[in-house]
Motif scaffolding. Sequence first.
Motif, PDB file in Angstrom:
ATOM      1  N   LYS A  18       7.546  55.878  20.699  1.00 42.62           N
ATOM      2  CA  LYS A  18       7.583  55.189  19.403  1.00 42.62           C
ATOM      3  C   LYS A  18       8.576  55.844  18.447  1.00 42.62           C
ATOM      4  O   LYS A  18       9.448  55.179  17.895  1.00 42.62           O
ATOM      5  N   THR A  19       8.438  57.129  18.236  1.00 39.59           N
ATOM      6  CA  THR A  19       9.299  57.836  17.283  1.00 39.59           C
ATOM      7  C   THR A  19      10.747  57.811  17.739  1.00 39.59           C
ATOM      8  O   THR A  19      11.652  57.522  16.950  1.00 39.59           O
ATOM      9  N   PHE A  20      10.989  58.094  18.998  1.00 35.34           N
ATOM     10  CA  PHE A  20      12.355  58.134  19.511  1.00 35.34           C
ATOM     11  C   PHE A  20      13.012  56.764  19.398  1.00 35.34           C
ATOM     12  O   PHE A  20      14.151  56.651  18.940  1.00 35.34           O
ATOM     13  N   SER A  21      12.302  55.704  19.786  1.00 36.10           N
ATOM     14  CA  SER A  21      12.871  54.347  19.722  1.00 36.10           C
ATOM     15  C   SER A  21      13.147  53.921  18.289  1.00 36.10           C
ATOM     16  O   SER A  21      14.172  53.294  18.010  1.00 36.10           O
ATOM     17  N   ALA A  22      12.248  54.253  17.370  1.00 34.40           N
ATOM     18  CA  ALA A  22      12.456  53.899  15.963  1.00 34.40           C
ATOM     19  C   ALA A  22      13.665  54.638  15.401  1.00 34.40           C
ATOM     20  O   ALA A  22      14.526  54.031  14.742  1.00 34.40           O
ATOM     21  N   ALA A  23      13.761  55.915  15.666  1.00 33.73           N
ATOM     22  CA  ALA A  23      14.899  56.695  15.186  1.00 33.73           C
ATOM     23  C   ALA A  23      16.195  56.191  15.810  1.00 33.73           C
ATOM     24  O   ALA A  23      17.217  56.050  15.135  1.00 33.73           O
ATOM     25  N   GLN A  24      16.155  55.886  17.080  1.00 39.51           N
ATOM     26  CA  GLN A  24      17.331  55.384  17.787  1.00 39.51           C
ATOM     27  C   GLN A  24      17.783  54.048  17.207  1.00 39.51           C
ATOM     28  O   GLN A  24      18.967  53.857  16.925  1.00 39.51           O
ATOM     29  N   ALA A  25      16.849  53.134  16.996  1.00 41.83           N
ATOM     30  CA  ALA A  25      17.190  51.816  16.457  1.00 41.83           C
ATOM     31  C   ALA A  25      17.751  51.925  15.045  1.00 41.83           C
ATOM     32  O   ALA A  25      18.780  51.319  14.724  1.00 41.83           O
ATOM     33  N   LEU A  26      17.083  52.688  14.181  1.00 44.88           N
ATOM     34  CA  LEU A  26      17.544  52.823  12.799  1.00 44.88           C
ATOM     35  C   LEU A  26      18.884  53.547  12.709  1.00 44.88           C
ATOM     36  O   LEU A  26      19.763  53.147  11.946  1.00 44.88           O
ATOM     37  N   LEU A  27      19.048  54.599  13.487  1.00 43.61           N
ATOM     38  CA  LEU A  27      20.290  55.364  13.431  1.00 43.61           C
ATOM     39  C   LEU A  27      21.479  54.546  13.926  1.00 43.61           C
ATOM     40  O   LEU A  27      22.509  54.452  13.255  1.00 43.61           O
ATOM     41  N   LEU A  28      21.339  53.905  15.086  1.00 45.19           N
ATOM     42  CA  LEU A  28      22.473  53.182  15.656  1.00 45.19           C
ATOM     43  C   LEU A  28      22.738  51.857  14.939  1.00 45.19           C
ATOM     44  O   LEU A  28      23.898  51.498  14.695  1.00 45.19           O
ATOM     45  N   ASP A  29      21.685  51.127  14.580  1.00 46.01           N
ATOM     46  CA  ASP A  29      21.879  49.882  13.836  1.00 46.01           C
ATOM     47  C   ASP A  29      22.460  50.189  12.460  1.00 46.01           C
ATOM     48  O   ASP A  29      23.366  49.498  11.992  1.00 46.01           O
ATOM     49  N   ASN A  80      20.316  53.909  28.326  1.00 43.11           N
ATOM     50  CA  ASN A  80      19.854  54.951  27.403  1.00 43.11           C
ATOM     51  C   ASN A  80      18.727  54.491  26.479  1.00 43.11           C
ATOM     52  O   ASN A  80      18.323  55.235  25.584  1.00 43.11           O
ATOM     53  N   PHE A  81      18.215  53.275  26.668  1.00 42.19           N
ATOM     54  CA  PHE A  81      17.208  52.710  25.774  1.00 42.19           C
ATOM     55  C   PHE A  81      15.998  52.222  26.559  1.00 42.19           C
ATOM     56  O   PHE A  81      16.116  51.796  27.701  1.00 42.19           O
ATOM     57  N   ASN A  82      14.825  52.247  25.898  1.00 44.48           N
ATOM     58  CA  ASN A  82      13.648  51.656  26.522  1.00 44.48           C
ATOM     59  C   ASN A  82      13.401  50.263  25.927  1.00 44.48           C
ATOM     60  O   ASN A  82      14.099  49.829  25.016  1.00 44.48           O
ATOM     61  N   ASN A  83      12.405  49.557  26.418  1.00 49.67           N
ATOM     62  CA  ASN A  83      12.148  48.178  25.982  1.00 49.67           C
ATOM     63  C   ASN A  83      11.819  48.070  24.498  1.00 49.67           C
ATOM     64  O   ASN A  83      12.157  47.083  23.853  1.00 49.67           O
ATOM     65  N   LEU A  84      11.141  49.073  23.936  1.00 46.05           N
ATOM     66  CA  LEU A  84      10.783  49.042  22.522  1.00 46.05           C
ATOM     67  C   LEU A  84      12.028  48.992  21.647  1.00 46.05           C
ATOM     68  O   LEU A  84      12.048  48.298  20.630  1.00 46.05           O
ATOM     69  N   TYR A  85      13.069  49.695  22.029  1.00 46.39           N
ATOM     70  CA  TYR A  85      14.320  49.688  21.261  1.00 46.39           C
ATOM     71  C   TYR A  85      14.839  48.261  21.090  1.00 46.39           C
ATOM     72  O   TYR A  85      15.199  47.850  19.994  1.00 46.39           O
ATOM     73  N   PHE A  86      14.887  47.494  22.165  1.00 48.94           N
ATOM     74  CA  PHE A  86      15.429  46.137  22.105  1.00 48.94           C
ATOM     75  C   PHE A  86      14.549  45.215  21.268  1.00 48.94           C
ATOM     76  O   PHE A  86      15.045  44.327  20.575  1.00 48.94           O
ATOM     77  N   GLU A  87      13.250  45.436  21.303  1.00 50.86           N
ATOM     78  CA  GLU A  87      12.333  44.673  20.452  1.00 50.86           C
ATOM     79  C   GLU A  87      12.581  45.009  18.980  1.00 50.86           C
ATOM     80  O   GLU A  87      12.598  44.135  18.118  1.00 50.86           O
ATOM     81  N   LEU A  88      12.785  46.280  18.677  1.00 51.12           N
ATOM     82  CA  LEU A  88      13.054  46.712  17.300  1.00 51.12           C
ATOM     83  C   LEU A  88      14.351  46.132  16.769  1.00 51.12           C
ATOM     84  O   LEU A  88      14.412  45.664  15.631  1.00 51.12           O
ATOM     85  N   ILE A  89      15.396  46.160  17.565  1.00 51.40           N
ATOM     86  CA  ILE A  89      16.690  45.632  17.133  1.00 51.40           C
ATOM     87  C   ILE A  89      16.565  44.147  16.785  1.00 51.40           C
ATOM     88  O   ILE A  89      17.128  43.684  15.795  1.00 51.40           O
ATOM     89  N   LYS A  90      15.786  43.427  17.566  1.00 52.72           N
ATOM     90  CA  LYS A  90      15.576  42.005  17.295  1.00 52.72           C
ATOM     91  C   LYS A  90      14.919  41.815  15.918  1.00 52.72           C
ATOM     92  O   LYS A  90      15.334  40.984  15.135  1.00 52.72           O
ATOM     93  N   HIS A  91      13.920  42.638  15.613  1.00 44.31           N
ATOM     94  CA  HIS A  91      13.215  42.502  14.337  1.00 44.31           C
ATOM     95  C   HIS A  91      14.002  43.068  13.164  1.00 44.31           C
ATOM     96  O   HIS A  91      13.861  42.597  12.034  1.00 44.31           O
ATOM     97  N   LEU A  92      14.833  44.073  13.396  1.00 44.08           N
ATOM     98  CA  LEU A  92      15.671  44.609  12.322  1.00 44.08           C
ATOM     99  C   LEU A  92      16.672  43.568  11.829  1.00 44.08           C
ATOM    100  O   LEU A  92      17.066  43.582  10.670  1.00 44.08           O
ATOM    101  N   SER A  93      17.068  42.663  12.696  1.00 44.49           N
ATOM    102  CA  SER A  93      18.027  41.620  12.328  1.00 44.49           C
ATOM    103  C   SER A  93      17.367  40.419  11.653  1.00 44.49           C
ATOM    104  O   SER A  93      18.060  39.559  11.118  1.00 44.49           O
ATOM    105  N   ASP A  94      16.041  40.354  11.679  1.00 45.63           N
ATOM    106  CA  ASP A  94      15.302  39.227  11.090  1.00 45.63           C
ATOM    107  C   ASP A  94      15.021  39.515   9.615  1.00 45.63           C
ATOM    108  O   ASP A  94      14.249  40.423   9.296  1.00 45.63           O
ATOM    109  N   ILE A  95      15.623  38.744   8.723  1.00 44.40           N
ATOM    110  CA  ILE A  95      15.454  38.990   7.281  1.00 44.40           C
ATOM    111  C   ILE A  95      14.037  38.722   6.788  1.00 44.40           C
ATOM    112  O   ILE A  95      13.677  39.129   5.687  1.00 44.40           O
ATOM    113  N   ASN A  96      13.212  38.045   7.573  1.00 41.66           N
ATOM    114  CA  ASN A  96      11.832  37.759   7.185  1.00 41.66           C
ATOM    115  C   ASN A  96      10.883  38.916   7.495  1.00 41.66           C
ATOM    116  O   ASN A  96       9.756  38.934   7.023  1.00 41.66           O
TER     117      ASN A  96
END
Length: 98
Positions: free
Chosen positions: A39-50, A9-25
């Motif tokens: 872009k919009t769908f992956s960002a919304a998906q990452a923010l909503l689920l994370d 249910n996810f594209n490659n951008l989602y997994f890249e975003l999740i990696k960066h959302l977990s990085d405190i830097n």
Amino acid sequence: MKHQISKRNFNNLYFELIKHLSDINVRQIIFYGGTSSGKTFSAAQALLLDGYNKKYSSAIFKRESTTIEPTVYNDVKTIRKKSKIEDKTEFIQRLLRF
């Protein structure tokens, strides 16, 4: 227990975003890409689920406020429905124009 969804249910951008959302830097994530690149769908998906899994809220802004309704709002509604977390999350739509 974390809410789990199939990776299909996810594209490659989602997994890249999740990696960066977990990085405190990382303080900002800026997306570049063509129309309909997800872009919009992956960002919304990452923010909503994370945010759901880690118990935080998010705000999504777009440069062009006239495109918020048909893109971000509808994407968030779709993601909540497909992820089966509609009844476990609250969505507040506020359109701010500057």
